[in-house]
Design an enzyme around this catalytic site. Structure first.
Site, PDB file in Angstrom:
ATOM      1  N   HIS A  81      25.631  45.479  40.517  1.00 37.80           N
ATOM      2  CA  HIS A  81      26.984  44.986  40.302  1.00 37.80           C
ATOM      3  C   HIS A  81      27.972  46.132  40.541  1.00 37.80           C
ATOM      4  CE1 HIS A  81      30.547  43.485  38.292  1.00 37.80           C
ATOM      5  NE2 HIS A  81      30.044  42.276  38.466  1.00 37.80           N
ATOM      6  N   GLU A 102      30.299  40.009  46.372  1.00 37.74           N
ATOM      7  CA  GLU A 102      31.421  40.142  45.448  1.00 37.74           C
ATOM      8  C   GLU A 102      32.331  41.264  45.944  1.00 37.74           C
ATOM      9  OE1 GLU A 102      30.437  38.561  41.246  1.00 37.74           O
ATOM     10  OE2 GLU A 102      29.819  40.638  41.339  1.00 37.74           O
TER      11      GLU A 102
HETATM   12  P1  PGA Z   1      35.160  37.900  37.553  1.00 27.82           P
HETATM   13  O1  PGA Z   1      33.787  38.709  37.582  1.00 27.82           O
HETATM   14  O2  PGA Z   1      34.840  36.458  37.796  1.00 27.82           O
HETATM   15  O3  PGA Z   1      35.743  38.151  36.215  1.00 27.82           O
HETATM   16  O4  PGA Z   1      36.016  38.458  38.666  1.00 27.82           O
HETATM   17  C1  PGA Z   1      32.798  38.431  38.521  1.00 27.82           C
HETATM   18  C2  PGA Z   1      31.749  39.493  38.432  1.00 27.82           C
HETATM   19  O5  PGA Z   1      32.095  40.658  38.192  1.00 27.82           O
HETATM   20  O6  PGA Z   1      30.544  39.211  38.574  1.00 27.82           O
END
Ligand code: PGA
Length: 266
Positions: free
Chosen positions: A94, A166
């Site tokens: 992450h 992401e």
């Molecule tokens: P968020 O987080 O939906 O708060 O942007 C997503 C993540 O970090 O996996």
């Protein structure tokens, strides 16, 4: 057909009591659905109690992190081996771990390998920062993250994993700009193409690609409609007992829509 995967990343939030309350509320609002798989990723501390409370037809569990060695003198760490009977998934790489905890490409590779070795499905997170995007480096950054992380896996192992795209700039922690679904589709396609090049068509067709970054109840369907998007990884919205069921409901509608289309076409 692949089941749509919705993973709620609770991050470092909710003590045992609060976590248990949220599970009860989610349980009231979320139905069992054949085509949607709902995964909760609570803190390590609450995984064990939550595992005893969840309705396993509705929810599966993910850890947010683990260490790649199976056991030994690694003070403060928890291994994939210790988690193997508790979770189906583990989030690896992450951006908060890459940025705040300086996790390297190689450490993430070793964690992915350790997860697979212990029978836990990795949810490998990749994504570029705002500066890298502005410099036109998105493809290179994502390519390097994917190639290194998967380099110790076989094609069969890659078939079973999940990759979450992401973009760092879209995650609420780092600014939370709302990403345009069409832009996201380009990167998801790129990742699938890389998997084809490295591991062949079968792995590319089987690997699940999900999107994360400020996903909310009202934006979920825009991403789920993308051809290459097999699910979502909401963070902040997953702590909200209105938002998260709304995201899951968007996934239900999407899969039902796809089912109807198949029916009317056949
Ligand atoms: P968020 O987080 O939906 O708060 O942007 C997503 C993540 O970090 O996996």
């Amino acid at each position: 057909m692949k089941r749509t995967l919705i993973v709620g990343n609770w991050k470092m939030n909710l003590n045992t009591h609060e976590a248990s309350l949220l599970v009860k509320r989610l349980n009231d609002k979320i139905q069992v659905h054949r085509d949607v798989e709902v995964v909760l990723a609570p803190s390590l501390l609450t995984l064990q109690p939550i595992s005893l409370e969840i309705d396993r037809r509705k929810f599966r569990l993910a850890a947010q992190n683990a260490y790649y060695k199976d056991e030994g003198a690694y003070t403060g760490e928890v291994s994939f081996t210790m988690l193997r009977d508790l979770v189906n998934y583990v989030i690896i790489g992450h951006s908060e771990r890459r940025i705040y905890f300086e996790e390297s490409l190689e450490l993430i590779r070793d964690k992915v390998q350790a997860a697979v070795r212990n029978g836990i499905t990795p949810i490998l997170c990749v994504g570029e920062t705002q500066n890298q995007r502005a410099a036109g480096e998105t493809s290179r950054v994502v390519h390097d993250q994917v190639v290194t992380a998967l380099s110790n896996l076989t094609a069969e192992e890659v078939e079973g994993i999940v990759i979450a795209y992401e973009p760092v700039w879209a995650i609420s922690t780092f600014g939370g700009q709302v990403a345009k679904p069409d832009d996201m589709e380009k990167v998801l396609k790129l990742i699938r193409h890389q998997i084809t090049e490295l591991y062949g068509d079968k792995a590319a067709a089987s690997v699940r690609l999900i999107y994360g970054g400020s996903v909310k109840g009202d934006t979920a369907s825009g991403y789920l409609a993308l051809e290459d998007c097999d699910g979502l990884l909401p963070g902040s919205a997953s702590l909200n007992y209105h938002q998260f069921p709304d995201i899951v409901a968007a996934a239900y509608r999407q899969t039902r829509g796809a089912g109807d289309e198949e029916k009317s076409n056949g």
